[in-house]
Design a protein around this motif. Structure first.
Motif, short mmCIF file in Angstrom:
data_model
loop_
_atom_site.label_atom_id
_atom_site.label_comp_id
_atom_site.label_asym_id
_atom_site.label_seq_id
_atom_site.Cartn_x
_atom_site.Cartn_y
_atom_site.Cartn_z
N SER A 160 0.82 -1.22 0.00
CA SER A 160 0.00 0.00 0.00
C SER A 160 0.85 1.26 0.00
CB SER A 160 -0.92 0.03 1.23
OG SER A 160 -1.85 -1.03 1.18
N ARG A 163 2.22 2.40 -3.54
CA ARG A 163 1.25 2.56 -4.63
C ARG A 163 0.82 4.00 -4.74
NH1 ARG A 163 -5.00 0.58 -4.34
NH2 ARG A 163 -4.76 1.71 -2.39
N ASN A 164 0.92 4.56 -5.94
CA ASN A 164 0.42 5.91 -6.17
C ASN A 164 -1.06 5.86 -6.52
OD1 ASN A 164 2.64 7.53 -5.58
ND2 ASN A 164 3.54 7.24 -7.60
N ARG A 165 -1.71 6.98 -6.41
CA ARG A 165 -3.15 7.05 -6.67
C ARG A 165 -3.47 6.80 -8.14
NH1 ARG A 165 -4.80 12.55 -3.31
NH2 ARG A 165 -4.29 11.77 -1.20
N GLY A 166 -4.69 6.32 -8.38
CA GLY A 166 -5.13 6.13 -9.75
C GLY A 166 -5.37 4.70 -10.14
N SER A 167 -5.31 3.77 -9.17
CA SER A 167 -5.56 2.36 -9.50
C SER A 167 -6.53 1.76 -8.49
CB SER A 167 -4.26 1.56 -9.50
OG SER A 167 -3.68 1.54 -8.21
N ASN A 168 -7.49 1.04 -8.99
CA ASN A 168 -8.44 0.34 -8.13
C ASN A 168 -8.16 -1.15 -8.19
OD1 ASN A 168 -9.97 2.70 -7.42
ND2 ASN A 168 -10.87 2.66 -9.47
N THR A 172 -3.79 -5.14 -2.19
CA THR A 172 -2.50 -4.47 -2.37
C THR A 172 -1.34 -5.40 -1.99
OG1 THR A 172 -2.79 -3.50 -0.17
CG2 THR A 172 -3.36 -2.13 -2.08
N LYS A 199 0.17 0.51 -9.19
CA LYS A 199 0.50 1.69 -9.99
C LYS A 199 1.80 2.34 -9.51
CE LYS A 199 -1.43 6.08 -11.67
NZ LYS A 199 -1.20 5.77 -13.09
N LYS A 230 0.70 4.03 4.91
CA LYS A 230 0.18 5.00 3.95
C LYS A 230 1.27 5.41 2.97
CE LYS A 230 -3.37 6.87 7.03
NZ LYS A 230 -3.90 8.07 7.71
N ARG A 231 0.85 5.85 1.78
CA ARG A 231 1.77 6.21 0.71
C ARG A 231 2.76 7.29 1.13
NH1 ARG A 231 5.38 7.41 -1.62
NH2 ARG A 231 5.67 8.05 -3.79
#
Length: 277
Positions: A160, A163-168, A172, A199, A230-231
């Motif tokens: 998690s 992982r960058n934002r933009g993937s569902n 994880t 991502k 968290k990222r």
């Protein structure tokens, strides 16, 4: 080409491209993408709609030595003729290396794993012939620390934090079966193989490992990141231009392939070091 001779076929193809002038894999309105360029070229050789799918999406600027795609549509061409025809149409920064006809059960996304490589150069001045494919970092890196962090990644972990934002995605968690650093002089390569990637996961991993090498974080902090953090707790995302998709695997064992190919890979970076040093 006679449309009356056409029937729907499914092809599996191995494709290579440089990502510099592509806005990633997936079709985007008004932007040049790998999927878009392939679809446009194949449409000239197929009747009606042609579908082009990939084993995985590469981001803007990321390269592929061996991406696997699926092609579905109506054509009279056989694999050898299709390969020759499509390469005569495609621009110079993308090529179809191999192509074969497969049955309806095939989908490129159903692979057993992929291997990526990230290239870094640590010399004072980088050659213009390398700058499009290597991340230039001035100053030496800590090989032992990087190797230790690479070993920690092996196995099943929650990525998690990487992982960058933009993937569902449903999960994880990913299984890493190859993770190691190779070095020859000022040339560094991080190689990672897994059953799947989130991502920009490889680039975040590299960015975080570089923080570790520079002493910004310690090994226990790095280890804790694999517990679903968290990222924002991980490092910056390393630039895309130094990342290569090396290979996608189906029946073939990726670990066995890497063990066989690693000596050639080491020889390659040794040659680069000898030539550009």
């Amino acid at each position: 080409m006679h449309f009356s001779e056409m029937k729907e076929k499914i092809f599996k193809a191995r494709v290579s491209y440089t990502g510099k002038d592509f806005f990633g894999w997936q079709v985007q309105p008004g932007k040049r993408t790998v999927q878009g360029v392939l679809t446009e070229a194949l449409s000239r050789l197929f009747k009606g709609k042609v579908r082009v799918m990939a084993a995985g999406r590469t981001d803007t600027g990321v390269h592929a030595l061996s991406q696997v795609i699926g092609i579905k549509g109506e054509t009279s061409l056989e694999p050898s003729s299709l390969k020759k025809a499509i390469n005569s149409i495609l621009p110079e920064d993308i090529r179809v290396l191999e192509i074969e006809m497969v049955d309806k059960k095939f989908h490129p996304i159903k692979s057993r794993g992929k291997i990526y490589a990230y290239f870094i150069y640590t010399g004072e001045v980088i050659s213009p012939f390398l700058s499009s494919y290597f991340y230039h970092i001035k100053g030496d890196l800590d090989y032992e620390t990087l190797s230790s962090s690479a070993e920690i990644l092996k196995g099943i972990h929650d990525f998690s934090a990487f992982r960058n934002r933009g993937s569902n995605v449903k999960s994880t968690k990913r299984n890493i079966f190859i993770s190691e650093w190779l070095r020859s002089g000022d040339f560094w390569v991080y190689v990672i193989g897994a059953d799947g990637f989130l991502k920009q996961m490889v680039r975040v991993i590299v960015g975080t490992m570089l923080d570790l090498s520079r002493g910004k974080i310690d090994i226990s902090y790095f280890e804790n990141l694999l517990r679903g953090e968290k990222r924002e707790r991980a490092g910056k995302t390393a630039p895309p231009h130094a990342l290569f998709l090396l290979r996608v695997f189906y029946e073939e064992d990726p670990v066995k392939w890497w063990e066989e190919e690693k000596p050639k890979f080491l020889q390659f970076i040794e040659i680069l070091n000898d030539f550009f040093s």
